[in-house]
Each structure stands twice: as C-alpha cells, then as structure tokens.
Design a protein around this motif. Sequence first.
Motif, short mmCIF file in Angstrom:
data_model
loop_
_atom_site.label_atom_id
_atom_site.label_comp_id
_atom_site.label_asym_id
_atom_site.label_seq_id
_atom_site.Cartn_x
_atom_site.Cartn_y
_atom_site.Cartn_z
N ILE A 124 12.95 -1.70 0.82
CA ILE A 124 11.32 -2.12 -0.23
C ILE A 124 10.33 -3.12 0.79
CG2 ILE A 124 11.24 -4.11 -1.98
CD1 ILE A 124 14.37 -2.79 -2.42
N VAL A 125 10.92 -3.62 2.05
CA VAL A 125 10.16 -4.57 2.44
C VAL A 125 9.47 -3.72 4.20
CG1 VAL A 125 10.00 -5.87 4.98
CG2 VAL A 125 12.09 -6.12 2.99
N LEU A 126 9.58 -2.38 4.41
CA LEU A 126 8.92 -1.51 4.89
C LEU A 126 7.45 -1.18 3.68
CD1 LEU A 126 10.64 0.42 7.05
CD2 LEU A 126 9.30 -1.34 7.87
N SER A 127 7.90 -0.74 2.79
CA SER A 127 7.26 -0.56 1.78
C SER A 127 5.99 -1.25 1.39
CB SER A 127 7.16 0.00 0.56
OG SER A 127 7.00 0.68 -0.97
N ILE A 128 6.65 -2.59 0.96
CA ILE A 128 5.12 -4.36 1.07
C ILE A 128 4.41 -4.46 2.10
CG2 ILE A 128 5.22 -6.12 -0.09
CD1 ILE A 128 8.23 -5.92 -0.62
N MET A 129 4.84 -4.10 3.51
CA MET A 129 4.05 -3.71 3.80
C MET A 129 2.91 -2.83 4.26
SD MET A 129 6.41 -5.36 7.08
CE MET A 129 5.22 -5.40 8.39
N ALA A 130 3.13 -1.43 3.71
CA ALA A 130 1.79 -0.63 3.94
C ALA A 130 0.87 -0.38 3.12
CB ALA A 130 3.00 0.93 3.99
N THR A 131 1.83 -0.91 1.93
CA THR A 131 0.89 -1.22 1.08
C THR A 131 -0.01 -2.40 1.74
OG1 THR A 131 2.93 -0.55 -0.18
CG2 THR A 131 0.96 -1.94 -2.03
N ARG A 137 -1.01 -3.86 4.34
CA ARG A 137 -2.45 -2.94 4.54
C ARG A 137 -3.02 -1.87 4.49
NH1 ARG A 137 2.15 -1.23 9.71
NH2 ARG A 137 2.80 -4.14 10.30
N HIS A 138 -2.79 -1.09 3.16
CA HIS A 138 -3.54 -0.35 2.42
C HIS A 138 -4.54 -0.73 2.23
CE1 HIS A 138 -5.67 2.86 0.38
NE2 HIS A 138 -4.84 2.73 -0.49
N TRP A 139 -4.36 -2.21 1.46
CA TRP A 139 -5.03 -2.70 0.89
C TRP A 139 -6.08 -3.26 1.37
CZ3 TRP A 139 -7.03 -1.06 -3.64
CH2 TRP A 139 -5.80 0.12 -4.91
N TYR A 140 -5.72 -4.33 2.56
CA TYR A 140 -6.17 -4.51 3.23
C TYR A 140 -7.24 -3.89 4.02
CZ TYR A 140 -7.12 -7.90 7.07
OH TYR A 140 -8.32 -9.12 8.03
N LYS A 141 -6.88 -2.48 4.74
CA LYS A 141 -7.82 -2.12 5.01
C LYS A 141 -9.11 -1.51 4.12
CE LYS A 141 -8.51 1.89 7.93
NZ LYS A 141 -9.49 2.64 7.91
N ARG A 142 -8.37 -1.41 3.35
CA ARG A 142 -9.61 -0.66 1.99
C ARG A 142 -10.14 -1.81 1.49
NH1 ARG A 142 -7.93 2.39 -3.65
NH2 ARG A 142 -10.67 2.80 -4.20
N SER A 143 -9.75 -2.94 1.55
CA SER A 143 -11.22 -3.87 1.25
C SER A 143 -11.80 -4.04 2.57
CB SER A 143 -10.11 -5.30 0.38
OG SER A 143 -9.87 -6.13 2.14
N MET A 144 -11.52 -4.03 3.33
CA MET A 144 -13.00 -4.19 4.84
C MET A 144 -13.51 -3.63 4.89
SD MET A 144 -11.87 -7.80 5.99
CE MET A 144 -12.75 -6.86 7.81
N ASP A 145 -12.98 -2.40 4.87
CA ASP A 145 -14.38 -1.02 4.71
C ASP A 145 -15.50 -1.14 3.80
OD1 ASP A 145 -12.40 -0.10 6.88
OD2 ASP A 145 -11.61 1.51 5.11
N GLN A 146 -14.71 -1.48 2.54
CA GLN A 146 -16.21 -1.74 1.48
C GLN A 146 -17.13 -2.71 1.70
OE1 GLN A 146 -13.32 -2.57 -2.28
NE2 GLN A 146 -13.22 -0.53 -2.37
#
Length: 236
Positions: A37-44, A46-55
């Motif tokens: 559960i912890v790893l899943s939360i961290m991966a999610t 990171r994904h949204w943080y990277k996407r916001s930075m790319d935008q």
Amino acid sequence: MARIKPQALLLQSKKKKGPTRIGASTIVLCNLVVALIVLSIMATYRHWYKRSMDQTEDGKSTFEGTDVRTFVDLKKYDLPGYAILNTSKGYITIELYKESSPEIVDRFLDLCQKGYFKGMPFNHVIKNYVIQGGEYQGLGAAEELISHAKLHLQLGTSPKHEAFMLGTSKTRLDSKGFDLFITTAPIPDMNDKLTVFGRVIKGEDVVQEIEEVDTDEHYRPKSSVGIINVALKREI
C-alpha cells in the motif's frame, strides 16, 4: 458424578479469558500488505508530480519566447558559416551572411549538400564588374547583364555593392535555379537586382585570375573555367 477441584476450575477460567495468539505467518502477511500500500501511494505521487512538472515545462516553451529563440539561435549557430569554392583557378573562401540573409543562405547550403554547384561553369566574366556562374535568366538573359556592365564601366557612379561580394539575382529566388555572382569591383547598378549573401575573405587573387581570362564579345570565357566543388565549414 466426579467433583472438579477448585484449582482445575481456575485453570479452565484462565484459558477461556486469555488473548488469542496470532501466528507468525499472519504477521508477515500483514506487513507485506502494508508495504504494498505504501509503495503504491508513493508511485502514484511520483507519477502525478512528474506529469505536473512536464505540463509546466511545456507551457513555458510554448508561451515564453525565450526558449524558442534560444532553439533558433542554436540552430543558426550549428549551420556552416563558410563555403570554400574549389575552382579551376584555385580556392575561394566565402563568409556567409547567416543572420542578414538566412533564407538565401539556407537554400545555398541545401544546394551545396545536393551537389548543385559541382561542375558549375562561370558563364560570363566581365572585368571590373562581375563573374557569373549558373543559368542566367534573372535579368532577362545575358544581354541585359552585358548592357548593365557597359553602362557601369562608362559612368563609374558611386558604388552600392562592394568588390568581392557573393550574391544571387533577386528574380531567381522563387525558382528552382540558383545563380552566383562574385563582384570584382564596387557596382552601383545591380542594387535592385542582386542579393548579397556572403563575401570573399580569402582567395581574392583567384577571383582576379578568373577575371583575367580571355572572353568573346559576349563576355563568355573562351576556355572552360568554373567551380569544381564546394566544401562547407562551421569555422576556419
């Protein structure tokens, strides 16, 4: 009926009220579930943080002119800035005007890479005027070029183009052909006909040697003289 002793009753009471023991396998399984559960939360995250930075970066490159101009400047910097004409009389080094005539220089470079100027003859050599190579149709055939030359030599008016400049006729810019002019003297009457996109920085003596070749009455060289090939350089 047998009578149960008080000590036996006490032991049975403790067994019933005591906490239930959890096995080791159950503890390990629970820990694994929590870790997933912890790893899943961290991966999610990171994904949204990277996407916001790319935008954010995309928005900057799209709407801010700095990044676009920087890319264009780098592209101009990477283009060759010099052309070395290997002629039948020797080498002529040309500095190209990438900033003042970018479209013409781009076209010239493209034609050089395609071998367009390889073996191009100098069709007209007019002393104290110009050397012309390639198909000449921009001024209405060679006769008009000759008339301009004769008028220039007679009047000797104030110059608008310096000597040892590389140019092409303006009326050929939209056509598939491309002719070359190397001025051998300051000329005033080609200003509205000739577009300059470079200058000779080495090999002026070669230009003058070409200028001295024997020509007929139409200023056509009696012996073959022209460009063997062209080498492009970023720096010299």
